[in-house]
Design an enzyme around this catalytic site. Structure first.
Site, short mmCIF file in Angstrom:
data_model
loop_
_atom_site.label_atom_id
_atom_site.label_comp_id
_atom_site.label_asym_id
_atom_site.label_seq_id
_atom_site.Cartn_x
_atom_site.Cartn_y
_atom_site.Cartn_z
N CYS A 26 39.57 33.80 9.66
CA CYS A 26 39.05 32.71 10.39
C CYS A 26 37.16 32.49 10.80
O CYS A 26 37.10 31.50 11.43
CB CYS A 26 38.92 33.75 12.24
SG CYS A 26 41.00 33.95 12.52
N ASP A 424 48.61 52.84 43.54
CA ASP A 424 49.06 51.49 43.74
C ASP A 424 50.81 51.73 43.18
O ASP A 424 50.96 52.68 42.28
CB ASP A 424 47.98 50.64 43.22
CG ASP A 424 49.72 49.01 43.42
OD1 ASP A 424 49.56 48.94 44.59
OD2 ASP A 424 49.63 48.60 42.67
N ASP A 611 46.58 48.03 40.47
CA ASP A 611 45.63 47.36 39.67
C ASP A 611 45.86 45.23 40.45
O ASP A 611 45.44 44.62 39.48
CB ASP A 611 47.13 46.41 38.51
CG ASP A 611 48.01 45.76 39.04
OD1 ASP A 611 48.69 46.55 40.59
OD2 ASP A 611 49.00 45.39 38.49
N ASP A 615 44.18 46.23 46.05
CA ASP A 615 43.95 47.41 45.69
C ASP A 615 42.63 47.12 45.61
O ASP A 615 41.37 48.35 45.84
CB ASP A 615 44.44 48.18 44.51
CG ASP A 615 46.15 48.49 44.63
OD1 ASP A 615 46.41 48.68 45.26
OD2 ASP A 615 46.16 47.51 43.59
#
Lengths: 736, 51
Positions: A26, A424, A611, A615
């Site tokens: 790359c 959560d 997440d 929250d």
């Protein structure tokens, strides 16, 4: 879009984040692609940082860098210009460390010859040489400590750096005096070595935090920060989110997140608001609807008129809530600071007492000062300065290898003390993706038909159907044609002469007389010509390790609680599955924040794992916070821990590591105090020569480092993680 | 012992040269892309010239 800075001779330079760079080839592709662009003078790709630095001749127009990169298959992202460039603190620390290392090596060389017994003339020459090396090194490398000590003193406080600075300065001054007078002892080696050891601790500490921050920022860069904006003349432009102003028309493609709050101008679609509210099911929107930043557009492109700038949107409101909640957190003082607060006055008092006592007994000021300096040097928190950071560096490294990133050492200390875990639901305990219930018992033909329609939609239920079908045989029904989506209702298609509908019961079964008290609408039905063929019920896929994690937290004696923005039945169902008794549903972000605050007020220390945007304010109020890497950017940046792998095992793992690290930190502090307890009487008695000081200092530092290294092997051998133990027990239970 | 008169200054000068070389490398960005440097050594032809 190219935030560039001028460099010498009419050249400009820019650094672009290119996440697609992942291998050596790359680098070459990117560099040779850019080298071919007219006007580009130099391009250098960076594999570690996944970015490319381009320099070009400052002309009328910047070269086509972005287009070239995109054409080469390496689309660059809008760079956050503020964060570019090397970290100044890091490079200052490394420079200071290398100078201190050089100086202490050379001085030690001279000191060893002095200790092994040179004659007086040679000794004085060696001392003078040591002074020459020590002066620039102490002045340069010690700045980090002098600055911090000065700031503390100016505010009338004291910290670990105050005794360090005083000790180093006094030791140097006294040694210079002794060198001129031809005295037998000089403490140049001790002073420089002290700085070296302390700088090692600081540099490691900083490098660990910088690395975690860079990794988290890297995650943020994976999501493009640009928006397609429609200009008044009908052309479109790609602008950074920060340049959106109220009134602009933004085009949001299906699958993109809304960049700003706004009002829908045209288009009919469904929005996934789970990151914002925690609600799992999509909400249909059409022209006129008010939409919030951060929601995900599911089914069709929308044209949205921005109602506020990005800085004033719902996201910014969350950030304000967070800032307001931040106060409770700052009350936490790190173990090292607490130790220093006790330690520094003690050291000062002892040194002054020794000075006064020796002076009043012997009347010899030089001897009294020598002893006071020996006391300062021997008690100087050499081991203390390493005791805490070295453990945290090793713990962080260990967690990093297992896919958990720790933002800073204080988070580890706070995590070790938690007694409540607050989860959560959507996106944390669950993957936020519905799953077909009773997958294995569904009628194969009906499922194949439903999945064929579902393949045309991004609705979560449709995707769940497609996934369930793909897991069985995956062959689609070739007779289905003309699939159309009605946002909010469902999908309709033709199959030979029949009309097939998949969606809301009331819509799909429209030919039946409507029963207002009809079946609950939670499910999705498949109907042919209005006749019910199959009904599908969905539940949420649990995140891997959710059960184990909750059991492991319980095993450690922690209370578990769920706070969710989702509807009561959904939350209750999940809580029942996981055996969690305490849960609250339909919580707004303010509600979560209030709950965390009341926990803190009741004296609990809560770990918040979540997440969503909703929250994030709670993160700031929680004692310590943790987020999966799939969380929203703000949440990820606010969380103390970010875990990269899917499994929730990361929670108990981090807790176990933090507790183990806390234990080792206390051991290390005890070792350092013990060492001081042994060495201090000798120093006060005037028995500490530079040789003894050097041995004692390196000895205690080595012991502390060796003790910290035990973090790596002991839990694996003797103390398996509780989660693993629990799983083994559960496995046995099932086998029976 | 007179040998020390030039050996010690020599050793210190050498040490300073080493330190200066390290600081230069640091400033020059030699340590910024350790992963990339490991890959670049495998390139066959010379890449675009450095600054």
């Amino acid at each position: 879009m190219l935030a560039s800075r001028p460099v010498a001779d009419g050249q400009r330079e820019a650094r672009l984040s290119v996440p697609a760079i992942h291998c050596g080839a790359c680098l070459r592709t990117v560099e040779s692609a850019l080298a071919g662009v007219d006007g580009v003078l130099h391009a250098r790709a960076n594999l570690t940082g996944r970015n490319v630095t381009v320099r070009w001749r400052d002309g009328s127009l910047p070269p086509a860098i972005v287009e070239t990169l995109a054409a080469a298959g390496y689309p660059p992202h809008l760079a956050d210009s503020a964060r570019d460039g090397p970290d100044p603190v890091q490079s200052e620390l490394v420079r200071a460390l290398s100078v201190a290392g050089f100086a202490s090596g050379n001085i030690m060389l001279l000191s060893v010859s002095v200790w092994s017994g040179t004659d007086a003339a040679m000794r004085d020459v060696f001392h003078a040489l040591s002074a020459l090396i020590a002066l620039p090194a102490l002045a340069y490398s010690g700045r980090v400590f002098y600055r911090s000590a000065w700031q503390a003193l100016r505010r009338g406080r004291t910290n670990m750096d105050v005794p360090i600075s005083i000790g180093v300065a006094l030791a140097f001054a006294l040694s210079v005096y002794d060198t001129i007078e031809g005295g037998p002892h000089a403490y140049f080696d001790a002073a420089v070595m002290l700085l070296l050891f302390l700088l090692v601790g600081r540099t490691l500490d900083h490098a660990m935090r910088a690395r975690a921050h860079a990794a988290v920022e890297g995650l943020a860069r994976l999501s493009p920060r640009g928006v397609v904006v429609e200009r008044e003349d009908g052309t479109t432009a790609y602008l950074p989110v920060g340049e959106i102003v109220p009134g602009m028309t933004v085009i949001v493609a299906a699958g993109d997140r809304l960049p700003v709050d706004g009002r829908v101008l045209s288009g009919v679609s469904q929005l996934d608001r789970s990151l914002v509210t925690g609600e799992n099911l999509p909400v249909p929107v059409s022209a006129g609807a008010v939409v919030e930043a951060g929601t995900l557009n599911l089914s069709a492109p929308l044209r949205v008129e921005a109602s506020v700038a990005a800085g004033d949107s719902f996201l910014a409101e969350i950030v304000r809530l967070m800032a307001a909640a931040e106060g409770g957190r700052s009350a936490y003082r790190r173990i090292a600071d607490r130790a220093a607060a006790l330690y520094a006055p003690f050291v000062h008092a002892t040194a002054i007492l020794a000075l006064v006592a020796w002076f009043s007994v012997t009347g010899d000021l030089h001897l009294a000062i020598t002893i006071a300096v020996a006391v300062l040097i021997i008690t100087c928190p050499c081991a203390l300065g390493l005791a805490v950071p070295i453990v945290q560096v090793i713990a962080t490294r260990r967690l990093f290898d297992r896919g958990v990133m720790v933002k800073d050492g204080a988070a580890l200390e706070r995590l070790a003390g938690v007694d409540v875990v607050v989860f959560d639901k959507t996106g944390t305990l669950t993957l936020g993706v519905p799953r077909l219930r009773d997958r294995d018992h569904a009628d194969a033909k009906a499922l194949a038909l439903a999945a064929t329609l579902a393949a045309y939609s991004r609705h979560p239920h449709a995707r769940a159907l497609a996934a369930a079908h793909a897991a069985r045989d995956g062959r689609l029904d070739p007779a289905v044609a003309d699939v159309r989506e009605y946002p909010g209702d469902g999908l309709e298609a033709r199959r030979n002469a029949d009309v097939v509908r998949l969606g809301r019961a009331a819509w799909a079964l429209a030919r039946q007389p409507r029963d207002p008290a009809g079946p609950a609408e939670a499910g999705t039905v498949l109907a042919v010509n209005g006749r019910l063929v199959a009904a599908f019920v969905f539940d949420e896929a649990l995140r891997a390790g959710a059960r184990d994690a909750i059991a492991a937290f319980r095993g450690e004696g922690l209370d578990v609680e769920i706070l969710s923005g989702d509807h009561e039945p959904a939350v209750a169902g999940l809580a029942g599955t996981l055996g969690v008794v305490r849960f609250r549903a339909a919580m707004r972000p303010e509600g979560k924040l209030a709950r965390l605050n009341s926990l803190a007020a009741a004296g609990h220390k809560a770990l918040m794992i979540g997440d969503g945007l909703n929250d994030t304010p709670a993160f700031a109020a929680a004692h310590v916070s943790m987020a999966p890497s799939s969380a929203v950017d703000v949440g990820r940046n606010a969380a103390d821990f970010v875990f990269l792998r899917e499994s929730l095992d990361a929670g108990p793992l981090a807790l176990a590591t933090a507790r183990r690290a806390g234990q080792l930190i206390r051991q290390n502090l005890a070792i350092a105090v013990l060492y001081n307890g042994v060495a201090l009487p000798f120093a006060i008695a005037g028995l500490v020569t530079p040789l003894v000081a050097a041995l004692a200092m390196s000895g205690s530092s080595l012991i502390v480092v060796a003790n910290a290294l035990r973090l790596d092997w002991r839990p694996r051998r003797k103390r398996p993680l509780r989660a693993a133990a629990w799983r083994a027990e559960a496995g046995e239970g099932l086998a029976r | 012992m007179s040998v020390l008169a030039y050996l010690i200054p020599l050793s210190i000068v050498l040490g300073i040269v080493g330190l200066a070389a390290f600081l230069w490398c640091l400033k020059n960005g030699q340590y910024e892309d350790l992963d990339g440097a490991a890959e670049r050594v495998l390139f066959d032809e010379d890449g675009p010239a450095g600054p």
